[in-house]
Design a protein around this motif. Structure first.
Motif, PDB file in Angstrom:
ATOM      1  N   THR A  89      -2.161   7.670  -0.683  1.00 29.29           N
ATOM      2  CA  THR A  89      -3.575   7.939  -0.943  1.00 29.29           C
ATOM      3  C   THR A  89      -3.757   8.703  -2.245  1.00 29.29           C
ATOM      4  OG1 THR A  89      -4.147   7.969   1.403  1.00 29.29           O
ATOM      5  CG2 THR A  89      -5.594   9.181  -0.071  1.00 29.29           C
ATOM      6  N   ALA A 141      -7.064   4.362  -1.503  1.00 28.18           N
ATOM      7  CA  ALA A 141      -5.659   3.969  -1.401  1.00 28.18           C
ATOM      8  C   ALA A 141      -5.123   3.484  -2.745  1.00 28.18           C
ATOM      9  CB  ALA A 141      -5.498   2.875  -0.351  1.00 28.18           C
ATOM     10  N   VAL A 162       0.886  -1.169   0.000  1.00 27.81           N
ATOM     11  CA  VAL A 162       0.000   0.000   0.000  1.00 27.81           C
ATOM     12  C   VAL A 162       0.918   1.211   0.000  1.00 27.81           C
ATOM     13  CG1 VAL A 162      -1.818   1.238   1.225  1.00 27.81           C
ATOM     14  CG2 VAL A 162      -1.748  -1.273   1.301  1.00 27.81           C
ATOM     15  N   ALA A 202      -6.764  -1.954   3.823  1.00 29.08           N
ATOM     16  CA  ALA A 202      -6.374  -0.883   2.912  1.00 29.08           C
ATOM     17  C   ALA A 202      -5.982  -1.443   1.547  1.00 29.08           C
ATOM     18  CB  ALA A 202      -5.210  -0.092   3.497  1.00 29.08           C
TER      19      ALA A 202
END
Length: 327
Positions: free
Chosen positions: A119, A259, A116, A306
């Motif tokens: 954003t 994300a 991840v 996420a």
């Protein structure tokens, strides 16, 4: 920094397909990795270029190139076809791809998350002279909902629907432009507003805000997030783009975010995944010298919720060994 660039892909259509490189195809010079990024006016492309340079410099026997694409949807299609080995993608598009929903109906993609990263912010952009102050104010206006093959388009259409507009009927014109093309069209008086999902700041929007005689206007839309989540699942959340992020941006922009992940095919060898992750994680300060969003690539961000899609097993093992809780 010179960014390698092998070809332009749009709307998921592959140009010069025989020249595209799969994740581990051997050559006389060693292994080659193609990284699918996005449009040149966004963040995926410069970060992908920085990552490709890092891989080519520091992974023995490996060279990497970046592909310019329409964005997440096209990237996932290329990954599904085995024509690239590593992609940048938004979580919402990745979830649809793995489940075989919407544009991936009948053609699920065996994508697996390895990290991840940061954003992506939905940015709804106009200028004061249009009189647009809300999404409903766009009725009868000329808008762009993002390049074909982009997650911008997916997210923009969901937002437009949540605001009570019909994208097929309620606009004077609906274009499908990249952020750089959209900025130029607004400056030329040919477009009233556009949607773009990206990290911040985005170079194309900075360009618009810095243009002489232009007063940029970022449209708030966080009020629609709950309705979108109710229909499409908990992949979106509210954030704020602070005032001053862009030239002339006088107020905070209350917006919807999602994300981003780096993803590979489920059949990428474990040792390759581990090597890529180790290099990317340890080289994140190098990446941040290309774009500040790389500083938002953090250990605490490595959460299963996420990521949205299943982890590649080697990535899950890597993050656990690094101290991430994942849950």
């Amino acid at each position: 920094m010179a960014i390698p660039r092998r070809g332009i892909l749009a709307a998921g259509t592959v140009l010069a397909a025989p020249t595209l490189l799969a994740s581990r195809r051997a050559s006389a010079q060693g292994q080659q990795l193609a990284i699918a990024t996005g449009t040149t006016g966004g963040v995926y492309y410069p970060l992908g270029g920085a990552l490709a340079n890092l891989i080519s410099r520091q992974m023995p026997g490996m060279s990497a190139t970046v592909e310019v694409t329409g964005g997440s949807v096209g990237n996932l299609q290329l990954l599904g076809a085995g024509r690239v080995g590593l992609i940048f993608t938004q979580v919402d598009a990745a979830v649809d791809a793995v489940r075989g929903n919407e544009r991936f109906r009948g053609r699920p993609v065996p994508a697996r998350a390895i990290a991840v990263i940061y954003t992506n912010r939905m940015q709804v952009v106009t200028v004061a002279s249009t009189g647009i102050k809300s999404i409903p104010d766009m009725k009868g206006k000329r808008v762009s909902t993002g390049a074909p093959g982009s997650a911008t388009e997916v997210m923009a259409l969901r937002l437009i629907e949540a605001a009570g507009l019909d994208p097929a009927k309620d606009f004077r014109a609906r274009e499908r432009l990249s952020p750089a093309e959209s900025t130029n069209a607004v400056k030329d008086g040919k477009l009233d507003a556009y949607f773009f999902v990206s990290g911040i700041p985005t170079s194309a929007i900075t360009d618009l805000g810095a243009s002489p005689g232009v007063q940029i206007q970022m449209i708030d839309h966080a009020e629609y997030t709950a309705k979108i989540v109710e229909k499409h699942g908990p992949v979106y959340f509210n954030e704020v783009i602070p005032a001053g992020t862009y030239p002339g941006q006088a107020t905070d922009n209350k917006q919807m975010s999602v994300a981003n992940v780096l993803a590979v095919r489920e059949d990428m060898p474990a040792e390759m995944v581990t090597s890529l992750l180790k290099l990317t994680w340890e080289g994140r300060e190098d990446l941040a010298r290309t774009h500040a969003e790389a500083r938002n690539f953090k250990l605490e961000g490595q959460k299963t919720a996420a990521a949205g899609i299943p982890w590649h097993p080697a990535a899950e093992a890597y993050w656990r060994s690094a101290g991430a809780t994942l849950a």
